[in-house]
Design a protein around this motif. Structure first.
Motif, PDB file in Angstrom:
ATOM      1  N   ALA A 118      -9.942  72.103 -30.081  1.00 15.62           N
ATOM      2  CA  ALA A 118     -10.686  72.857 -31.100  1.00 15.62           C
ATOM      3  C   ALA A 118     -11.690  71.954 -31.809  1.00 15.62           C
ATOM      4  O   ALA A 118     -12.848  72.344 -32.026  1.00 15.62           O
ATOM      5  CB  ALA A 118      -9.714  73.470 -32.108  1.00 15.62           C
ATOM      6  N   ALA A 119     -11.266  70.739 -32.163  1.00 19.34           N
ATOM      7  CA  ALA A 119     -12.181  69.815 -32.856  1.00 19.34           C
ATOM      8  C   ALA A 119     -13.336  69.439 -31.928  1.00 19.34           C
ATOM      9  O   ALA A 119     -14.494  69.334 -32.370  1.00 19.34           O
ATOM     10  CB  ALA A 119     -11.423  68.558 -33.289  1.00 19.34           C
ATOM     11  N   ALA A 120     -13.044  69.269 -30.634  1.00 16.98           N
ATOM     12  CA  ALA A 120     -14.099  68.901 -29.679  1.00 16.98           C
ATOM     13  C   ALA A 120     -15.139  70.016 -29.591  1.00 16.98           C
ATOM     14  O   ALA A 120     -16.349  69.753 -29.635  1.00 16.98           O
ATOM     15  CB  ALA A 120     -13.491  68.624 -28.308  1.00 16.98           C
ATOM     16  N   LEU A 121     -14.675  71.266 -29.494  1.00 20.69           N
ATOM     17  CA  LEU A 121     -15.633  72.379 -29.365  1.00 20.69           C
ATOM     18  C   LEU A 121     -16.486  72.505 -30.615  1.00 20.69           C
ATOM     19  O   LEU A 121     -17.692  72.791 -30.540  1.00 20.69           O
ATOM     20  CB  LEU A 121     -14.883  73.676 -29.060  1.00 20.69           C
ATOM     21  N   ASP A 122     -15.879  72.265 -31.789  1.00 19.24           N
ATOM     22  CA  ASP A 122     -16.666  72.283 -33.028  1.00 19.24           C
ATOM     23  C   ASP A 122     -17.751  71.206 -32.984  1.00 19.24           C
ATOM     24  O   ASP A 122     -18.902  71.445 -33.353  1.00 19.24           O
ATOM     25  CB  ASP A 122     -15.767  72.036 -34.249  1.00 19.24           C
ATOM     26  N   LEU A 123     -17.374  70.015 -32.519  1.00 19.83           N
ATOM     27  CA  LEU A 123     -18.335  68.905 -32.519  1.00 19.83           C
ATOM     28  C   LEU A 123     -19.356  69.025 -31.388  1.00 19.83           C
ATOM     29  O   LEU A 123     -20.378  68.344 -31.404  1.00 19.83           O
ATOM     30  CB  LEU A 123     -17.594  67.564 -32.452  1.00 19.83           C
ATOM     31  N   LEU A 124     -19.073  69.886 -30.400  1.00 19.37           N
ATOM     32  CA  LEU A 124     -20.022  70.060 -29.288  1.00 19.37           C
ATOM     33  C   LEU A 124     -21.058  71.151 -29.580  1.00 19.37           C
ATOM     34  O   LEU A 124     -21.849  71.498 -28.719  1.00 19.37           O
ATOM     35  CB  LEU A 124     -19.259  70.406 -27.994  1.00 19.37           C
ATOM     36  N   ARG A 125     -21.037  71.674 -30.806  1.00 15.92           N
ATOM     37  CA  ARG A 125     -21.909  72.811 -31.134  1.00 15.92           C
ATOM     38  C   ARG A 125     -23.384  72.505 -30.849  1.00 15.92           C
ATOM     39  O   ARG A 125     -24.101  73.346 -30.331  1.00 15.92           O
ATOM     40  CB  ARG A 125     -21.720  73.196 -32.600  1.00 15.92           C
ATOM     41  N   ASP A 126     -23.820  71.282 -31.152  1.00 12.65           N
ATOM     42  CA  ASP A 126     -25.229  70.928 -30.885  1.00 12.65           C
ATOM     43  C   ASP A 126     -25.454  70.531 -29.436  1.00 12.65           C
ATOM     44  O   ASP A 126     -26.459  70.894 -28.833  1.00 12.65           O
ATOM     45  CB  ASP A 126     -25.626  69.710 -31.742  1.00 12.65           C
ATOM     46  N   ALA A 127     -24.498  69.758 -28.896  1.00 14.82           N
ATOM     47  CA  ALA A 127     -24.699  69.177 -27.563  1.00 14.82           C
ATOM     48  C   ALA A 127     -24.457  70.189 -26.453  1.00 14.82           C
ATOM     49  O   ALA A 127     -25.074  70.100 -25.390  1.00 14.82           O
ATOM     50  CB  ALA A 127     -23.750  67.976 -27.387  1.00 14.82           C
ATOM     51  N   ALA A 128     -23.561  71.154 -26.678  1.00 16.39           N
ATOM     52  CA  ALA A 128     -23.228  72.135 -25.632  1.00 16.39           C
ATOM     53  C   ALA A 128     -22.926  73.470 -26.304  1.00 16.39           C
ATOM     54  O   ALA A 128     -21.784  73.919 -26.338  1.00 16.39           O
ATOM     55  CB  ALA A 128     -22.039  71.644 -24.812  1.00 16.39           C
ATOM     56  N   PRO A 129     -23.975  74.125 -26.868  1.00 15.59           N
ATOM     57  CA  PRO A 129     -23.742  75.333 -27.661  1.00 15.59           C
ATOM     58  C   PRO A 129     -23.048  76.454 -26.878  1.00 15.59           C
ATOM     59  O   PRO A 129     -22.212  77.170 -27.432  1.00 15.59           O
ATOM     60  CB  PRO A 129     -25.150  75.753 -28.101  1.00 15.59           C
ATOM     61  N   ALA A 130     -23.344  76.589 -25.588  1.00 13.39           N
ATOM     62  CA  ALA A 130     -22.751  77.685 -24.802  1.00 13.39           C
ATOM     63  C   ALA A 130     -21.238  77.473 -24.692  1.00 13.39           C
ATOM     64  O   ALA A 130     -20.450  78.423 -24.789  1.00 13.39           O
ATOM     65  CB  ALA A 130     -23.384  77.728 -23.418  1.00 13.39           C
TER      66      ALA A 130
END
Ligand SMILES: Cc1cc2nc3c(=O)[nH]c(=O)nc-3n(C[C@H](O)[C@H](O)[C@H](O)COP(=O)(O)OP(=O)(O)OC[C@H]3O[C@@H](n4cnc5c(N)ncnc54)[C@H](O)[C@@H]3O)c2cc1C
Length: 445
Positions: free
Chosen positions: A272-284
């Motif tokens: 969950a923390a990874a997906l939050d932090l990937l918001r800019d790098a991998a929005p999809a």
């Protein structure tokens, strides 16, 4: 090269060590006040006990290589004995020689003791059914049911898959939980033959090992090595933003106190923390459906009771679905499993770890009743009790996590960003360590 590793669990520490060995200028940022993540020692009545991971799979040899490199090779220990299974009406040893509980010989005495004569006769059909007739199965549950019947699935396979992998056998892809099993079935002509072949190909000895003193020693040794290689290891340093530079190379890593600039980032946090932090790098990817978090509670008891001296249920018991008088899904008799821990606990003192689904508090009476029922003794009293609630925000074998992992593999991340941790590599230290080593490969390779 300035490298920021986000997350101080085993994945982050392994990646930080590898990158520091390569000569990177490494900063590791851990949100909580301690390193180790889901490896955690706690004091239970004066004895230090692992309340998270307490062993590692021998498979692949990666953890052992790391342990040796860190100078802990002499501390490696094999568990003493094996586990039992609690059925609706009896508790019996889990048969030897299987894979994920699937037996290599459905009519062996120790298998018949669990699945009865009728279950064994059904399971034996596996030897007679042509492979093509049953076909190839994507999921483990349907495969086992089709070839060996319900009893093998419910009494042998489900207790192992649910407790050890936190997964539902009906949902989990065969290739993820047992790579090579489908091919081995085709080669051997039956599921039991395939299991026999896979076991013969596996190295001799126990499938999992531990460390004298506890698996948390791995974290201490990793942290010491990472620091000695010059890395800057910070706790109480949650990362709240990760922004790839718009012009191409590099990242800004945002913490509550400061912004750090990095040429390279390894994201080694939970799903969950990874997906939050990937918001800019991998929005999809960040917008995809997320798995339901798996909440569990480990309860460790210290009991002083000579009736447990003979390890009445081996290293512990896994509960099968038909057993309804206990709430715990499993009990590990830690001092029976690890003789070094029995020495530390002292004469007649036993450490028991029970696993529960959910975070809800479990009253003492329930825990003690479960421990007594699973271990086959009348009543138990605890001298000490310690609880550890755990949350896996993206269980590695949940269908949504599998979909996220495939999407990640198809996503082109900004150059210099790699992802590690159990949600991408698979649950368990063997998978997590191997995945973190991959995530820390030099950028040119
Ligand atoms: C009760 C239990 C028993 C287990 N038993 C075993 C076992 O016997 N053998 C085995 O092989 N495996 C076992 N496992 C699984 C194993 O512990 C995990 O697969 C492994 O430890 C996961 O490591 P990780 O580094 O991927 O994640 P974690 O250990 O979860 O580490 C992630 C870290 O990232 C940090 N973090 C999160 N968000 C941020 C942020 N925004 N900024 C900075 N840091 C952040 C977290 O605080 C955490 O420290 C067990 C797990 C549990 C819960």
């Amino acid at each position: 090269m300035r490298t920021v590793v986000i997350g101080g669990g085993v994945a982050g520490l392994v990646a930080a060590r590898r990158l520091a060995i390569h000569g990177d200028d490494v900063v590791l940022l851990e949100a909580s006040d301690r390193l180790g993540g889901r490896i955690r020692p706690l004091d239970v009545g004066g004895v230090t006990v692992d309340v998270g991971a307490e062993s590692f799979a021998v498979r692949g040899g990666v953890v052992r290589t790391l342990v040796d490199d860190l100078g802990l090779g002499d501390a490696v220990r094999e568990p003493a004995g094996s586990a039992w299974v609690a059925l609706a009406d009896r508790t019996v040893p889990l048969p030897a020689g299987g894979v994920l509980g699937i037996p290599s010989s459905p009519v062996a005495t120790d298998v018949v003791r669990v699945i009865d004569g009728r279950g064994a006769a059904r399971a034996y059909l596996d030897r007679l059914l042509p492979v093509l007739k049953v076909g190839r199965y994507e999921r483990l549950g349907p495969l086992v049911r089709a070839r060996m019947g319900d009893r093998v699935l419910e009494r042998l396979v489900a207790p192992v898959v649910e407790n050890v992998y936190g997964a539902d056998p009906d949902e989990v892809p065969v290739e993820l939980i047992a790579p090579g099993l489908n091919a081995a079935i085709t080669a051997a002509g039956s599921l039991s033959g395939a299991v026999l072949g896979l076991r013969a190909a596996a190295p001799a000895g126990a499938a999992a090992q531990g460390l004298e003193g506890g698996v948390h020693r791995l974290v201490d040794a990793l942290a010491a090595r990472v620091r000695s290689l010059g890395a800057d290891v910070r706790t109480d340093a949650p990362v709240i933003g990760l922004h790839p530079h718009p012009e191409g190379e590099g990242f800004t890593v945002v913490t509550e106190r400061e912004d750090l600039e990095a040429d390279r980032v390894v994201l080694a946090v939970d799903g969950a923390a990874a997906l939050d932090l990937l918001r800019d790098a991998a929005p999809a990817l960040a917008a995809m459906p997320r798995p339901a978090p798996a909440e569990t509670r480990a309860v460790v008891l210290l009991v002083e009771d000579a009736r447990l001296d003979g390890a009445p249920r081996g290293t512990g018991v896994l509960r099968a679905a038909g057993r309804t008088d206990v709430r715990a899904t499993a009990i590990t008799h830690l001092t029976a499993k690890w003789p070094w821990l029995a020495d530390r606990a002292g004469r007649r003192r036993h450490l028991l770890r029970l696993a529960y689904r959910g975070h809800d508090a479990v009253p003492d009476a329930v825990v003690l009743g479960d421990a007594a029922a699973l271990l086959g003794v009348d009543a138990l009293h605890a001298a000490a009790r310690v609880d550890a609630p755990w949350t896996d925000t993206a269980p590695a074998l949940a269908p949504e996590t599998i979909a996220l992992r495939s999407a990640l593999a198809r996503t082109t991340l900004p150059p210099g960003l790699t992802v590690a941790g159990s949600w991408v590599a698979g649950t368990g230290l063997a998978s997590v360590v191997a995945g973190a080593e991959r995530a820390a490969r030099p950028r040119t390779s």
